[in-house]
Design an enzyme around this catalytic site. Structure first.
Site, short mmCIF file in Angstrom:
data_model
loop_
_atom_site.label_atom_id
_atom_site.label_comp_id
_atom_site.label_asym_id
_atom_site.label_seq_id
_atom_site.Cartn_x
_atom_site.Cartn_y
_atom_site.Cartn_z
N LYS A 108 0.83 -1.20 0.00
CA LYS A 108 0.00 0.00 0.00
C LYS A 108 0.87 1.26 0.00
O LYS A 108 2.02 1.22 0.43
CB LYS A 108 -0.88 0.02 1.26
CG LYS A 108 -1.99 -1.02 1.29
CD LYS A 108 -2.76 -0.90 2.59
CE LYS A 108 -3.89 -1.91 2.68
NZ LYS A 108 -4.98 -1.64 1.71
N ARG A 115 -10.61 -11.21 1.57
CA ARG A 115 -11.49 -12.25 1.02
C ARG A 115 -10.85 -13.63 1.10
O ARG A 115 -11.55 -14.65 1.12
CB ARG A 115 -11.86 -11.89 -0.42
CG ARG A 115 -10.71 -11.82 -1.38
CD ARG A 115 -11.02 -10.98 -2.63
NE ARG A 115 -11.04 -9.56 -2.32
CZ ARG A 115 -11.36 -8.62 -3.21
NH1 ARG A 115 -11.67 -8.96 -4.46
NH2 ARG A 115 -11.35 -7.35 -2.87
#
Length: 499
Positions: A280, A354
């Site tokens: 990130k 996920r």
């Protein structure tokens, strides 16, 4: 913080501070009008001086008013009378909490629930007061000295209702609101802790502490070796880049002896998310300690259910891990095998939530659940779509989706339903695995939900993307404890406790 209900002669009620509402253009609420008469018009007289017009959230403290047993009177603006919305009601409540906390009164009596917005009964008005004020009084001090802590904090708040028949629903509202507020407070505190403190092991320990506190709650923590035996290749692939071992926290609450199928809550517990190899940007990466807010909200909701002793069968599951870059971390292009047996091509290691959720959702099958709700700070795309106000709701089950939407409205913790059409599933196609873990930029929150839906075919399921609501950024940075209120309301509705 203690809350209690009081009725009777408000003017004769002894309290360090009596709180009354004022609408715009100096219009008095019912209780304020009654107290104005007792004082010989002193409230009207002071308002004519122009210190308070009634704007929502503005306040004015008065002292030594004749005819009242109260030592102080705090007037709070509620906005326009014809537009007295729930938002303005809560804004007034929040302002009250701030002033009372710094006033030195220590306790107070609030007559504002009697001036609640149209459509809110006494139960809703009192419960909103409990939840909103407790939320505003929360102060983080786990890793810093609270130098601005009040010397005499607000410890007791009496909520005044007009008639005796209103005391029963008001007392029920206090009980429900207190449990809800405690759950929110727990979720906020866990979210606010730094990632080097709130690790997967720390989350597991907090779950065990809940199990020690409540006899009806049994806690099991699956370690990495057990998860490997089961075949949780997706979840374990995320923790490979971290020195902190992953945990699968399973909490069983039985509030009923009947053999009912359980309701299951699954919360993403990424205690820190650097993005892995798909690193990130550095700016605001510190806020990725909040990537476990789904798991924190499950713990908070479990606490609320235990505190209320709800007559339900409830299971809370928190897959917990870190996502960091390391020589053993997932790489773009890697393929992992999930607990369901389906293979996943990892195109972006920052789409890790996920991966831990899908194995937890497959694990739910063994409980033959009546319904499953997962909640996760899953996608920035959901924040772009809906902003910071509602959670994103995805479900192929119209009945379950309607239950959740209704609970969100009742709790003032709203969700908004987005499509979960098969049209989006093709975006997850992969040449090398059963599916890819991302589906491109278009409809990112939807394709993330589509991914999870592939692991939930055997039960009723809904997904809440809480990336926009779980915390606030900027100078107000901190966890919100959402959607504990929504989930607790859903459980209250399911159990019939609000009837």
């Amino acid at each position: 913080m203690e809350f209690k209900i009081k009725t009777g002669d408000l003017a004769a009620h002894k309290t360090p501070c009596l709180v009354l509402g004022i609408f715009e253009k100096r219009k008095l609420t019912g209780p304020a009008e009654a107290m104005d008469k007792v004082t010989g018009g002193r409230l009207t007289e002071r308002l004519k001086m122009g210190d308070l017009e009634g704007d929502a959230g503005r306040t004015l403290m008065l002292y030594d008013l004749p005819g009242l047993a109260a030592e102080r009177v705090l007037l709070v603006g509620c906005g326009k009378k014809k537009e007295f919305t729930r938002a303005n009601y809560r804004k007034a409540l929040a302002a009250i909490a701030v002033v009372l906390q710094q006033s030195g009164a220590g306790e107070a009596t609030l007559a504002l629930p009697e001036s609640r917005p149209e459509g809110m009964d006494v139960y809703a008005g009192v419960r909103d007061a409990v939840v909103t004020i407790d939320d505003k009084l929360y102060r983080y001090s786990a890793t810093k000295e609270d130098k601005q802590a009040p010397k005499t904090p607000l410890k007791r708040l009496t909520l005044w209702v007009d008639t005796k028949p209103e005391t029963a629903p008001a007392e029920r509202a206090v009980r429900h609101g207190r449990a809800m507020a405690d759950g929110i407070r727990l979720a906020k505190e866990l979210g606010n802790l730094p990632g080097n403190v709130c690790t997967p092991s720390y989350l597991a320990d907090q779950a065990r502490r809940l199990g020690e506190t409540y006899k009806a709650l049994k806690v099991e923590v699956l370690e990495e070796d057990r998860m490997a035996e089961l075949g949780m290749g997706a979840l374990l692939s995320v923790s490979h880049g971290s020195r902190q071992p992953a945990k699968l926290i399973v909490m069983h609450y039985r509030g009923t002896k009947s053999d009912t199928k359980p309701l299951v809550l699954v919360g993403k517990g990424l205690t820190f998310d650097a993005g892995g190899i798909s690193l990130k940007p550095a700016a605001e990466m510190d806020e990725m300690k909040y990537d476990m807010c789904g798991g924190a909200s499950v713990l908070g909701t479990m606490r609320a259910a235990c505190e209320l002793g709800l007559p339900i069968h409830l299971i809370g599951i928190v897959p917990a891990s870190e996502n960091l870059p390391d020589g053993a971390a997932n790489k773009p292009g890697d393929i992992v095998t999930s607990l369901s047996g389906q293979t996943i091509e990892i195109l972006n290691t920052d789409a890790e939530g996920r991966l831990i959720l899908c194995d937890a959702l497959t694990y739910c099958e063994r409980f033959e659940p009546a319904a499953v709700i997962d909640l996760a700070t899953l996608t920035g795309a959901c924040v772009v779509a809906l902003g910071k106000h509602p959670a994103g709701l995805f479900s192929a089950d119209d009945g379950l989706a309607e239950e959740i939407l209704k609970a969100g409205e009742a709790a003032g913790d709203r969700a908004w339903r987005l499509p979960l059409w098969d049209d989006y599933q093709s975006q997850l196609d992969s040449n090398f695995a059963d599916m890819a873990n991302v589906g491109g930029r278009e409809g990112g929150a939807i394709t993330a939900a589509c991914f999870l839906s592939r692991f939930t075919k055997k039960y009723r399921w809904a997904h809440l993307d809480i990336a926009g609501i779980a915390w606030l950024g900027g100078k107000e940075k901190g966890g919100t404890g959402r959607p504990v209120a929504l989930l607790t309301q859903w459980l209250l509705d399911r159990s019939g406790a609000t009837e």
